[in-house]
Write a protein that holds these residues in place. Structure first.
Motif, PDB file in Angstrom:
ATOM      1  N   ASP A  24       0.803  -1.230   0.000  1.00 39.96           N
ATOM      2  CA  ASP A  24       0.000   0.000   0.000  1.00 39.96           C
ATOM      3  C   ASP A  24       0.836   1.281   0.000  1.00 39.96           C
ATOM      4  O   ASP A  24       0.382   2.329   0.478  1.00 39.96           O
ATOM      5  N   PHE A  25       2.047   1.225  -0.550  1.00 38.14           N
ATOM      6  CA  PHE A  25       2.871   2.438  -0.636  1.00 38.14           C
ATOM      7  C   PHE A  25       2.261   3.417  -1.630  1.00 38.14           C
ATOM      8  O   PHE A  25       1.690   3.019  -2.644  1.00 38.14           O
ATOM      9  N   GLY A  26       2.413   4.712  -1.325  1.00 36.93           N
ATOM     10  CA  GLY A  26       1.981   5.757  -2.238  1.00 36.93           C
ATOM     11  C   GLY A  26       0.927   6.681  -1.679  1.00 36.93           C
ATOM     12  O   GLY A  26       0.579   7.679  -2.314  1.00 36.93           O
ATOM     13  N   TYR A  27       0.421   6.380  -0.475  1.00 38.94           N
ATOM     14  CA  TYR A  27      -0.631   7.208   0.119  1.00 38.94           C
ATOM     15  C   TYR A  27      -0.186   7.948   1.382  1.00 38.94           C
ATOM     16  O   TYR A  27      -0.747   8.983   1.707  1.00 38.94           O
ATOM     17  N   ARG A  28       0.803   7.410   2.097  1.00 38.96           N
ATOM     18  CA  ARG A  28       1.183   7.976   3.400  1.00 38.96           C
ATOM     19  C   ARG A  28       2.689   8.230   3.446  1.00 38.96           C
ATOM     20  O   ARG A  28       3.434   7.473   4.070  1.00 38.96           O
ATOM     21  N   PRO A  29       3.140   9.295   2.777  1.00 42.46           N
ATOM     22  CA  PRO A  29       4.590   9.538   2.694  1.00 42.46           C
ATOM     23  C   PRO A  29       5.284   9.642   4.048  1.00 42.46           C
ATOM     24  O   PRO A  29       6.450   9.238   4.180  1.00 42.46           O
ATOM     25  N   VAL A  30       4.606  10.191   5.066  1.00 39.53           N
ATOM     26  CA  VAL A  30       5.256  10.360   6.371  1.00 39.53           C
ATOM     27  C   VAL A  30       5.659   9.005   6.939  1.00 39.53           C
ATOM     28  O   VAL A  30       6.818   8.790   7.323  1.00 39.53           O
ATOM     29  N   GLU A  31       4.719   8.063   7.008  1.00 44.66           N
ATOM     30  CA  GLU A  31       5.033   6.738   7.533  1.00 44.66           C
ATOM     31  C   GLU A  31       5.910   5.941   6.565  1.00 44.66           C
ATOM     32  O   GLU A  31       6.795   5.187   6.984  1.00 44.66           O
ATOM     33  N   GLU A  32       5.684   6.131   5.265  1.00 44.85           N
ATOM     34  CA  GLU A  32       6.459   5.391   4.267  1.00 44.85           C
ATOM     35  C   GLU A  32       7.936   5.801   4.289  1.00 44.85           C
ATOM     36  O   GLU A  32       8.829   4.965   4.096  1.00 44.85           O
ATOM     37  N   ASN A  33       8.197   7.081   4.550  1.00 43.13           N
ATOM     38  CA  ASN A  33       9.589   7.521   4.655  1.00 43.13           C
ATOM     39  C   ASN A  33      10.290   6.880   5.855  1.00 43.13           C
ATOM     40  O   ASN A  33      11.503   6.650   5.824  1.00 43.13           O
ATOM     41  N   ALA A  53       8.194   5.124  -5.160  1.00 43.31           N
ATOM     42  CA  ALA A  53       8.924   4.052  -5.845  1.00 43.31           C
ATOM     43  C   ALA A  53      10.350   4.488  -6.156  1.00 43.31           C
ATOM     44  O   ALA A  53      11.308   3.717  -5.985  1.00 43.31           O
ATOM     45  N   THR A  54      10.498   5.730  -6.597  1.00 42.22           N
ATOM     46  CA  THR A  54      11.824   6.255  -6.923  1.00 42.22           C
ATOM     47  C   THR A  54      12.686   6.374  -5.668  1.00 42.22           C
ATOM     48  O   THR A  54      13.864   5.967  -5.667  1.00 42.22           O
ATOM     49  N   LYS A  55      12.127   6.910  -4.583  1.00 43.47           N
ATOM     50  CA  LYS A  55      12.885   7.045  -3.337  1.00 43.47           C
ATOM     51  C   LYS A  55      13.287   5.679  -2.781  1.00 43.47           C
ATOM     52  O   LYS A  55      14.401   5.509  -2.274  1.00 43.47           O
ATOM     53  N   ALA A  56      12.363   4.725  -2.883  1.00 44.03           N
ATOM     54  CA  ALA A  56      12.676   3.380  -2.398  1.00 44.03           C
ATOM     55  C   ALA A  56      13.833   2.780  -3.188  1.00 44.03           C
ATOM     56  O   ALA A  56      14.786   2.226  -2.605  1.00 44.03           O
ATOM     57  N   HIS A  57      13.773   2.905  -4.492  1.00 49.38           N
ATOM     58  CA  HIS A  57      14.846   2.368  -5.342  1.00 49.38           C
ATOM     59  C   HIS A  57      16.177   3.049  -5.041  1.00 49.38           C
ATOM     60  O   HIS A  57      17.216   2.386  -4.945  1.00 49.38           O
ATOM     61  N   ALA A 114       6.879 -12.166   4.911  1.00 53.49           N
ATOM     62  CA  ALA A 114       5.855 -11.499   5.716  1.00 53.49           C
ATOM     63  C   ALA A 114       5.452 -10.208   5.019  1.00 53.49           C
ATOM     64  O   ALA A 114       6.300  -9.498   4.468  1.00 53.49           O
ATOM     65  N   ILE A 115       4.150  -9.909   5.056  1.00 53.42           N
ATOM     66  CA  ILE A 115       3.626  -8.687   4.449  1.00 53.42           C
ATOM     67  C   ILE A 115       2.989  -7.822   5.529  1.00 53.42           C
ATOM     68  O   ILE A 115       2.255  -8.322   6.383  1.00 53.42           O
ATOM     69  N   GLY A 116       3.305  -6.540   5.488  1.00 59.79           N
ATOM     70  CA  GLY A 116       2.706  -5.576   6.396  1.00 59.79           C
ATOM     71  C   GLY A 116       2.289  -4.333   5.635  1.00 59.79           C
ATOM     72  O   GLY A 116       2.348  -4.295   4.397  1.00 59.79           O
ATOM     73  N   HIS A 117       1.876  -3.311   6.378  1.00 58.85           N
ATOM     74  CA  HIS A 117       1.392  -2.072   5.777  1.00 58.85           C
ATOM     75  C   HIS A 117       1.985  -0.886   6.535  1.00 58.85           C
ATOM     76  O   HIS A 117       2.381  -1.027   7.701  1.00 58.85           O
ATOM     77  N   PRO A 118       2.040   0.291   5.910  1.00 59.43           N
ATOM     78  CA  PRO A 118       2.680   1.436   6.574  1.00 59.43           C
ATOM     79  C   PRO A 118       1.791   2.110   7.611  1.00 59.43           C
ATOM     80  O   PRO A 118       1.633   3.330   7.614  1.00 59.43           O
ATOM     81  N   HIS A 119       1.184   1.310   8.504  1.00 58.60           N
ATOM     82  CA  HIS A 119       0.434   1.861   9.623  1.00 58.60           C
ATOM     83  C   HIS A 119       1.421   2.317  10.695  1.00 58.60           C
ATOM     84  O   HIS A 119       2.480   1.702  10.856  1.00 58.60           O
TER      85      HIS A 119
END
Length: 299
Positions: A31-40, A64-68, A205-210
């Protein structure tokens, strides 16, 4: 005569043998792409943590670019039709779609999620349980260099039989970290993933950026057991495929009670072992191991 160089070689070989037998744990954050604060915050974690980006999310390309750039593996998190009756997101794959429509959606997603090397399903219980539907997906993915990570949202997923006859490799999720947002539950699931990796050689394992999931990962990744190695999903493509749910045991028999043996007394002192002989014993054991013998055949 004692030779430090031999000792170094022996222990290096022993370390290599033990490392090769370490359990591999792969963690993918969906679910990346909606919550930049937690995703960062996720992107500040070890580079082996991978991310799955929703193509139509407002920050899809950016994250996606930052992750890469941070060394993280990127997947396309593609919406697929669930069995439950709910409004479908834009470009959700359904079993009734034509191959041409599926090809268009995958092509568009590839353009919106740069640097992707794999694809996994967002929801998708209806789609992934349809063999004809998944065959169309795999035929499309066969034109790319993507692997397919099955999120296993349903037990009778058809991803593996659908991939037959294609070059698409399939992986399966073993643990969902955060079906519950309770912190204790996420910790329990993380521990379960570690134990599965130790028992079976690897686990995904799969999680989400909660916020709760991110906090648990920040803490528990610091105390991974020494026999666990974090890896990207692509590093597991040659491993045997495990099912999405780990088998449970029904064995209720009590553990046998341990009884200490009596004290073993020797009639006379044993002679000391010279250092040189100790090194030779280590080398002999390592040289006789199955792994080293297999390496010898390769080289």
């Amino acid at each position: 005569m004692f030779q430090p160089q031999k000792l170094s070689i022996a222990f290096s070989a022993l370390f290599f043998t033990l490392s090769a037998q370490a359990g591999k744990l792969s963690i993918v954050i969906d679910d990346f792409g909606y919550r930049p604060v937690e995703e960062n915050k996720v992107l500040q974690m070890p580079a082996a943590i991978s991310v799955a980006v929703l193509p139509n999310a407002p920050h899809a390309r950016e994250m996606a670019t930052k992750a890469h750039q941070g060394g993280h593996e990127v997947l396309i998190h593609l919406p697929m039709a669930p069995l439950s009756k709910q409004p479908l997101e834009k470009d959700t794959l359904t079993p009734e779609m034509s191959s041409e429509e599926i090809a268009r959606i995958v092509r568009d997603a590839s353009g919106k999620v740069p640097f992707a090397v794999g694809l996994n399903n967002h929801m998708g219980s209806k789609m992934t349980s349809s063999l004809p539907g998944m065959q169309k997906v795999m035929q499309v993915l066969n034109q790319y260099n993507y692997y397919f990570l099955d999120s296993m949202t349903i037990g009778n997923s058809q991803s593996i039989p659908a991939a037959q006859g294609t070059h698409v490799k399939v992986l399966k999720r073993r643990v969902f970290l955060d079906d519950s947002q309770n912190e204790a539950s996420i910790r329990e699931q993380f521990t379960r993933a570690v134990k599965l990796a130790q028992r079976d050689g690897y686990a995904i394992a799969i999680g989400h950026p909660h916020p709760t999931t991110v906090r648990v990962l920040q803490q528990m990744l610091l105390s991974l057991p020494g026999d666990i190695t974090l890896v990207r999903p692509s590093q597991l493509l040659n491993e045997p495929v495990h099912q999405g749910k780990a088998p449970t045991t029904t064995d209720k028999s009590p553990a046998p009670k341990f009884r200490a043996p009596g004290v073993c007394k020797v009639s006379k002192p044993l002679p000391p072992v010279p250092q040189s002989r100790a090194v030779e014993i280590v080398i002999e054991n390592v040289a006789g191991s199955k792994l080293i013998n297999q390496l010898g055949l390769l080289f």
